[in-house]
Design a protein around this motif. Structure first.
Motif, short mmCIF file in Angstrom:
data_model
loop_
_atom_site.label_atom_id
_atom_site.label_comp_id
_atom_site.label_asym_id
_atom_site.label_seq_id
_atom_site.Cartn_x
_atom_site.Cartn_y
_atom_site.Cartn_z
N ILE A 2 1.29 2.78 -7.58
CA ILE A 2 2.31 1.80 -7.95
C ILE A 2 3.64 2.15 -7.28
N ALA A 3 3.94 3.45 -7.21
CA ALA A 3 5.18 3.90 -6.57
C ALA A 3 5.22 3.51 -5.10
N ILE A 4 4.06 3.65 -4.43
CA ILE A 4 3.99 3.26 -3.01
C ILE A 4 4.22 1.77 -2.87
N GLY A 5 3.65 0.98 -3.77
CA GLY A 5 3.85 -0.47 -3.76
C GLY A 5 5.32 -0.82 -3.96
N MET A 6 5.99 -0.07 -4.84
CA MET A 6 7.42 -0.28 -5.08
C MET A 6 8.22 -0.02 -3.81
#
Length: 427
Positions: A2-6
């Motif tokens: 999710i952090a990478i998507g952010m």
């Protein structure tokens, strides 16, 4: 993940041209609302973080150095300096271009504002070079590259920002950047000399320019040189902090402007308004980046990057190579401030895990970020140059002329990587 998507969403929005502060803050707010485990409670710490930013004495140097540069920009000292230097190098083949590089270095050390330096050199030096018969690509490349020397030569705004982001002494960064900055100046001059010897028609001598006496030359060089020595010397000698020396620099710039009879209410008003605008933009981006980092770190983004480099790869040189390539590529599309506030904080934990010296790594980043002003399609220095040059030079001529100087910047970056003592010589 999710952090990478952010991170990728923030990067995509930046590439679309949405204002940086809104991107950072908006993406942080969006993910905080979408992920139930986070919620808006995560921003309870944000006011304390903002207070810490606004009360940071190091960051106070940013508006002060901006004000100093703006006063120097309007004082007409740069114009006198450039005209005097061009007369001093009149008989040297490529002398006009060499004088532009030297003046760019002096402007960098006394103003530190890239936009002001590029515009001044474009308005004053470019017509002189074109009139003297210089190749348009060489002329535009020299002007743009010389105007961006303020990114690496102290007092540099980016070094102050990196000092805060990486928790490094700004004074040490200034001292560490001196030799790499001089190396870059030397590479520019060497390239101009070589290209003028190989192809004399690209950089002719300018014998028709009136010669200049030593006393007149010193009168032009001495004021900005005095300010540079006073500001940087007080930091290097440990007499003053960067913020104190910046305040002294503003006072010195005002006094020099008064001696030059260019100080007036209109100039002071311009300097104050532009300082507020530029400083406000930087601090708004910093506040948005703080909100972004709160959510990103809570999602485990920093831990993910740290695990990837320290466990999956586990090689310090691979990390340095990947980080430098990533920053260079991102510089084609986004501004150095965005990279400083969104990319560098992700790299800092990995840097600490590998035991990399933060001063050396920060100077590498600053050298790399300088290229972002020159790399198309969004190189700011190219826009400033084209705007000032109007129809005298085409965009493609500017792009062709800047390529050798980008290569020289990468060469300087490689030299600092291979010879770290260039950074530690004055430390």
């Amino acid at each position: 993940m999710i952090a990478i998507g952010m991170f990728l969403l923030a990067l995509a929005l930046l590439l679309l041209g949405i204002p940086v502060a809104f991107v950072f803050g908006g993406v942080a707010l969006l993910f905080a609302l979408l992920i139930p485990e986070l919620g808006l409670e995560i921003f309870n710490l944000l006011p304390f973080r903002i207070f810490g930013i606004m009360s940071n004495s190091t960051l106070m140097a940013v508006p002060l150095f901006i004000a100093m540069g703006l006063v120097m920009e309007k004082s007409q000292m740069a114009e006198r300096l450039l005209l005097s230097m061009s007369r001093a190098f009149r008989s040297v083949r490529g002398g006009l271009a060499i004088s532009v590089v030297l003046v760019g270095a002096l402007l960098a050390a006394s103003t530190g504002i890239v936009s002001a330096s590029v515009v001044m050199l474009s308005v004053i030096a470019l017509p002189l070079m074109l009139k003297a018969g210089y190749n348009k690509g060489l002329a535009s490349g020299t002007v743009a590259a010389s105007g961006t020397l303020g990114q690496i030569i102290p007092p540099s705004i980016i070094l102050i920002i990196l000092g805060d982001v990486m928790s490094v002494s700004v004074g040490e960064l200034f001292m560490g950047a001196v030799l790499p900055g001089l190396l870059l100046v030397g590479l520019y001059i060497a390239y101009i000399i070589v290209i003028s010897l190989i192809n004399p028609s690209m950089a002719p001598s300018s014998e028709e320019i009136e010669p200049i006496g030593l006393l007149e030359l010193m009168r032009s060089i001495f004021p900005p040189l005095l300010l540079m020595v006073a500001v940087l010397g007080s930091i290097f000698a440990g007499i003053a902090s960067p913020t104190e020396s910046a305040a002294f620099g503003v006072l010195g710039a005002v006094l020099l402007s008064a001696m030059n009879k260019s100080l007036n209410v209109k100039m002071v008003r311009y300097a104050m308004l532009e300082t507020v605008k530029l400083s406000g933009m930087i601090f708004m981006i910093l506040i948005g980046a703080t909100a972004f980092s709160l959510v990103f770190n809570e999602l485990g983004g920093t831990d993910l990057v740290l695990a990837f480099f320290s466990e999956d790869i586990g090689d310090v040189w691979v990390f340095i190579a990947v980080s430098m390539v990533a920053i260079f590529i991102l510089g084609f599309f986004i501004d150095f401030i965005e990279i400083s506030f969104i990319i560098v904080p992700i790299l800092v934990p990995v840097m600490n895990a590998f035991g990399i010296d933060p001063v050396w790594f920060a100077v590498l980043i600053a050298l790399n970020l300088q290229a972002s002003f020159l790399t198309p399609p969004f190189g700011l220095a190219l826009f400033f140059l084209k705007g000032a040059a109007q129809k005298s030079i085409t965009t493609m001529q500017i792009y062709r002329g800047i390529i050798p100087f980008i290569a020289l910047q990468l060469l300087a970056l490689g030299c600092v990587i291979l010879f770290p003592d260039l950074v530690f010589a004055f430390l």
